[in-house]
Scaffold this active site. Structure first.
Site, PDB file in Angstrom:
ATOM      1  N   GLU A   1      -7.874   5.225  -4.241  1.00  0.00           N
ATOM      2  CA  GLU A   1      -6.632   5.639  -3.598  1.00  0.00           C
ATOM      3  C   GLU A   1      -5.443   5.428  -4.532  1.00  0.00           C
ATOM      4  O   GLU A   1      -4.405   6.080  -4.388  1.00  0.00           O
ATOM      5  CB  GLU A   1      -6.446   4.908  -2.274  1.00  0.00           C
ATOM      6  CG  GLU A   1      -7.432   5.372  -1.209  1.00  0.00           C
ATOM      7  CD  GLU A   1      -7.307   4.619   0.101  1.00  0.00           C
ATOM      8  OE1 GLU A   1      -7.214   5.284   1.148  1.00  0.00           O
ATOM      9  OE2 GLU A   1      -7.312   3.365   0.080  1.00  0.00           O
TER      10      GLU A   1
ATOM     11  N   GLU B   1      -7.459  -3.317  -3.691  1.00  0.00           N
ATOM     12  CA  GLU B   1      -8.861  -3.194  -3.296  1.00  0.00           C
ATOM     13  C   GLU B   1      -9.376  -1.765  -3.383  1.00  0.00           C
ATOM     14  O   GLU B   1     -10.566  -1.538  -3.175  1.00  0.00           O
ATOM     15  CB  GLU B   1      -9.098  -3.730  -1.879  1.00  0.00           C
ATOM     16  CG  GLU B   1      -8.545  -2.868  -0.755  1.00  0.00           C
ATOM     17  CD  GLU B   1      -8.929  -3.358   0.634  1.00  0.00           C
ATOM     18  OE1 GLU B   1      -9.836  -4.205   0.746  1.00  0.00           O
ATOM     19  OE2 GLU B   1      -8.310  -2.891   1.596  1.00  0.00           O
TER      20      GLU B   1
ATOM     21  N   ASP C   1       0.787  -1.244   0.000  1.00  0.00           N
ATOM     22  CA  ASP C   1       0.000   0.000   0.000  1.00  0.00           C
ATOM     23  C   ASP C   1       0.817   1.292   0.000  1.00  0.00           C
ATOM     24  O   ASP C   1       0.295   2.341   0.381  1.00  0.00           O
ATOM     25  CB  ASP C   1      -0.940   0.036   1.211  1.00  0.00           C
ATOM     26  CG  ASP C   1      -1.931  -1.110   1.253  1.00  0.00           C
ATOM     27  OD1 ASP C   1      -2.013  -1.854   0.261  1.00  0.00           O
ATOM     28  OD2 ASP C   1      -2.626  -1.253   2.273  1.00  0.00           O
TER      29      ASP C   1
ATOM     30  N   HIS D   1      -0.587   5.093   1.022  1.00  0.00           N
ATOM     31  CA  HIS D   1      -0.071   5.839   2.164  1.00  0.00           C
ATOM     32  C   HIS D   1       0.611   7.133   1.722  1.00  0.00           C
ATOM     33  O   HIS D   1       0.256   8.231   2.163  1.00  0.00           O
ATOM     34  CB  HIS D   1       0.934   4.988   2.934  1.00  0.00           C
ATOM     35  CG  HIS D   1       0.349   3.754   3.549  1.00  0.00           C
ATOM     36  ND1 HIS D   1       0.972   3.065   4.562  1.00  0.00           N
ATOM     37  CD2 HIS D   1      -0.796   3.080   3.302  1.00  0.00           C
ATOM     38  CE1 HIS D   1       0.242   2.020   4.905  1.00  0.00           C
ATOM     39  NE2 HIS D   1      -0.834   2.013   4.141  1.00  0.00           N
TER      40      HIS D   1
ATOM     41  N   TYR E   1     -18.547  -0.507   2.649  1.00  0.00           N
ATOM     42  CA  TYR E   1     -17.097  -0.647   2.646  1.00  0.00           C
ATOM     43  C   TYR E   1     -16.595  -0.996   1.241  1.00  0.00           C
ATOM     44  O   TYR E   1     -15.627  -0.410   0.738  1.00  0.00           O
ATOM     45  CB  TYR E   1     -16.630  -1.751   3.587  1.00  0.00           C
ATOM     46  CG  TYR E   1     -17.008  -1.629   5.036  1.00  0.00           C
ATOM     47  CD1 TYR E   1     -17.578  -0.477   5.570  1.00  0.00           C
ATOM     48  CD2 TYR E   1     -16.790  -2.696   5.905  1.00  0.00           C
ATOM     49  CE1 TYR E   1     -17.919  -0.381   6.900  1.00  0.00           C
ATOM     50  CE2 TYR E   1     -17.113  -2.614   7.255  1.00  0.00           C
ATOM     51  CZ  TYR E   1     -17.692  -1.458   7.747  1.00  0.00           C
ATOM     52  OH  TYR E   1     -18.023  -1.376   9.070  1.00  0.00           O
TER      53      TYR E   1
END
Length: 801
Positions: A631, A627, A548, A552, A709
């Protein structure tokens, strides 16, 4: 006059030194490179502009990973303004110096298996691409090349070697209720060892090592037990994404090929060219596979069926190339046997809002076609330049989770995109005839929210032990500062907000947060020290193990871009003081220069798949996954804006190109409107894939199965670029079919996310929600503010009917 597309094609081909006319070729050692430009213009006219022919002098020494300079004569062929000034190489290095000593240098706690210390020292090892499974865990989980998958078979069925499999759409497993529509997931069966490279000398003492790691390829080296056979025997197999053959060269070994399915028959075919032997193997599952062997003079090569599970060569061979492919169109295999890809690299240029990128494949060997057999993904084909159409071979093979791949006869994939150069910091929408209208009432409500939220404790919210949650909080406050400066134009609120945010950001720029970042000299990256301290690899979502990073650090980079944008406007020096730190984060997640010795090229974003992979150094039978599409594109948007702020035109254009590619790829593979033909028809009603793996799609998340979610993680954060990726049509379909009945029942931050996303197709309803008397601050998650949600909804037409 040349069209701009023609100029772009010429520029990028010169930049790459892999030129497209593949009739005549130049040899440079064992590698072959196409020799001239001959592009067809989109309207059917033939370009009559500069034709550049490569010579031994200008081809010699070209590194496939390092673009040479653009020829100045090509830069001057555009009409109007200076072409040189407006033509941008997308892959200019950010820096090649060592990271700041603010990052303590460490060795990673997980040493890569099968990679020597010298390779670790000299190479930059990708952590988030298709072959991680080959150097973590037991090294025996699959690498997904697309369309094939391969893995190290270490004894099951008495087989030792590299197994090959290709599954079709008919073999997919749907569940948990196969007759449901939509199903929750689908996956492709693994472990179907159709055929494998082996050798009579391979047994439990064999080893697998990796060399030449790069973004698109790695070379697998298999050797028998040195105690039995010494060190001069090996099988070398370059794994390159998209290639039509798996190709391996045997050195002083007796080739052997095994199967789990069962060989039904083996027959010798007509040789397609001198010194190339051909065999067709029929399996008991109804598939056929071709084996081609390129045999040097003075050697013989003959295969026979030992039993239904084993094919053996008659004798040991040396420097014999063996290529294996599933038979779909045998004549195409015949034409391309003898040449194989050894590596690949990406190049690109932009002129204004037009961009082109190419994936160029370095080759070895020769064949009748004079070029490679490659397979292109649907998003490649959809953006191919006109010159690619003549290279189509007219057949397809199923990929694991991205639809059908198309076969092409080419050593270069050439794609064009229109870049979102007009999307910057301000609210933006793709809804026709919608634009900002900040009424007095809207300004009043936004101001009220900003005054309240700027008084929050920035430090307590940003001083997190998680780089992810800290980044979300920093970005939240950055957007409040932006609204205060650019929309409200309130200097008092802006100064208060900016000073508080700079103070909070400095904790990270000075690397004095709870778990400081470290520079990992094993995999060459910047990682959280949290897992090193806790001993838990999944601390902070696995950041220390390269999970990730683009999520981040994307938040941190975007926050920095906003701070820099405002500070520049106010005449400050913040950008100059913080550029080195932020650039280090960009280099970690999206380094554009393969020769940078301190970071791998494009750690997160796959220029082949068209989106990033989030999984780092973790073993997975289904390969890499992601997922959160949103982002992902947020990190590309952040890079684009940071490039704008620091005056790095290459970075800004590269971020724009990444966004353009993501828009195409994500809307093919992850965001499924009703007309999607890529994903299975009994899956698209989920609207998002949930977690997309290399080998499966699972409509869920890693943190829960609530529909808010699953859908919401593909929405957040809502920014100006959200409407570019998520079309009004898609958002409306998702809202009406899945979310309109659920959103009103929510009481947490997911409610705010869903209603902010509503502004992408119905900004009026979104604005009404955030201005309602029943609105509660509990509807805002830790990365969101009422200030921004109001400013965005109003800014894309929410105050007009």
């Amino acid at each position: 006059m040349l069209s701009s597309l023609t100029i772009l094609l010429c520029l990028v081909s010169t930049l790459a030194a892999f030129l497209v006319c593949e009739v005549s070729e130049i040899s440079s050692g064992n590698s072959r490179h196409p020799a001239c430009i001959d592009f067809t213009v989109e309207n059917g006219a033939i370009a009559t502009g500069p034709r550049v022919t490569a010579t031994a002098a200008n081809m010699n020494g070209i590194n496939a990973e390092s673009p040479p300079l653009i020829y100045s004569e090509l830069l001057n062929t555009t009409h109007g303004a200076s072409a040189a000034a407006s033509t941008i190489n997308l892959f200019v290095p950010i820096a090649t110096t060592a990271p700041s000593n603010r990052f303590e240098s460490i060795s990673h706690p997980l040493n890569p298996r099968g990679i020597s210390d010298s390779v670790i020292s000299l190479a930059t090892i990708p952590t988030n691409n298709f072959y991680t499974n080959l150097f973590v865990g037991d090294q025996d989980q699959p690498a997904y090349l697309y369309p094939y998958m391969v893995w190290w078979n270490r004894g099951p069925g008495g087989d030792y070697g590299l197994a090959i499999s290709h599954t079709t759409a008919r073999q997919r497993v749907f569940g948990p209720f196969p007759s449901a529509n939509p199903v929750e997931y689908y996956y492709n069966p693994s472990g179907i060892r159709s055929i494998s490279y082996s050798a009579a000398e391979f047994d439990a003492g064999m080893t697998l090592s990796l060399t030449s790691p790069s973004a698109f390829s790695v070379t697998v080296n298999m050797s028998p037990s040195t105690s039995k056979y010494g060190s001069s025997r090996s099988l070398s197999i370059p794994l390159v994404q998209g290639t039509g053959f798996i190709s391996g060269t045997y050195y002083n070994l007796q080739p052997q090929f095994n199967t789990l399915v069962g060989f039904k028959s083996l027959s010798a075919g007509t040789s397609p060219r001198s010194r190339v032997k051909k065999y067709i193997v029929d399996l008991w599952d109804g598939t056929s596979w071709a084996i081609y062997a390129t045999v040097p003079p003075g050697q013989t090569f003959s295969l026979s069926l030992s039993n239904m599970f084993t094919i053996k060569a008659s004798a040991r061979v040396n420097n014999v190339l063996v290529q294996i492919a599933k038979v779909v169109k045998e004549s195409a295999l015949d034409a391309h046997a003898g040449m194989y890809a050894t590596s690949a690299a990406v190049y690109g240029v932009a002129i204004g809002s037009q961009g082109i990128y190419t994936i160029n494949f370095a080759t070895s060997g020769s064949n009748n076609a004079g070029r490679l057999l490659l397979f292109a993904l649907p998003h490649h084909v959809a953006s191919f330049s006109g010159s690619m159409s003549s290279r189509s071979l007219g057949f397809k093979m199923d990929s694991q989770s991205k639809g059908r791949m198309s076969a092409y006869s080419t050593s270069q994939l050439i794609m064009t995109e229109t870049l979102p150069t007009n999307i910057k910091f301000a609210p933006w929408t793709s809804i026709p005839k919608k634009s900002a209208k900040y009424t007095n009432d809207a300004i009043g409500l936004i101001s009220k929210a900003a005054v309240s939220e700027v008084l929050q404790d920035f430090n307590s919210q940003t001083n997190s032990d998680s780089m992810y949650f800290a980044g979300k909080a920093l970005d939240k406050f950055a957007m409040i500062c932006y609204v205060s400066h650019s929309i409200l134009k309130n200097i008092a609120i802006t100064n208060l907000c900016l000073n508080k945010l700079k103070n909070s950001f400095s904790r990270f720029a000075n690397n004095s947060q709870r778990y400081p970042l470290k520079y990992d000299r094993t995999y060459k990256g910047i990682v959280s020290s949290m897992a090193i301290t806790t001993g838990n690899p999944v601390s902070d979502f696995g950041n220390t193990y390269y999970n990730d990073h683009h999520f981040h650090y994307g938040y941190h980079i975007h926050a920095a871009a906003v701070i820099g944008y405002i500070d520049n406007a106010l005449g400050g020096t913040w950008v100059a003081n913080n550029k080195d730190y932020v650039n280090a984060l960009v280099r970690d997640v999206a380094n554009p220069f393969p020769q940078d010795p301190y970071f791998p090229f494009s750690r997160s974003f796959s220029w082949f798949h068209g989106h990033s992979w989030a999984k780092g150094l973790f073993e997975s039978v289904d390969g890499k996954d992601e997922e959160s599409s949103s982002e992902d594109y947020h990190h590309a948007y952040a890079i684009k804006l940071w490039g704008q702020v620091v005056g790095d035109a290459s970075m800004e254009a590269r971020g724009a190109m990444m966004l353009a590619i993501m828009k195409r790829a994500m809307n093919a593979y992850m965001l499924m409107n009703n007309t999607n033909t890529i994903q299975p028809s009994n899956f698209i009603r989920n609207k998002v894939t949930g977690i997309l793996f290399e080998n499966k799609a699972d409509h869920t998340t890693y943190f829960g199965t609530n529909i808010a979610y699953i859908q919401g993680i593909h929405m957040l954060p809502i920014t100006p670029v959200s409407s570019y990726i998520r079309s009004p049509t898609f958002v409306k379909e998702e809202w009406t079919s899945l979310l309109s009945s659920i959103a009103p029942t929510l009481i947490d931050g997911w409610k705010g996310i869903l209603y902010a996303n509503l502004a992408l197709y119905d900004p009026t309803s979104s604005y009404k929600f955030f201005t309602s008397s029943s609105f509660r601050n509990s509807y805002l998650d830790g990365g969101a503010s009422l200030t921004w949600y109001l400013a965005y909804a109003a800014g894309v037409g929410g105050t007009t009917s």
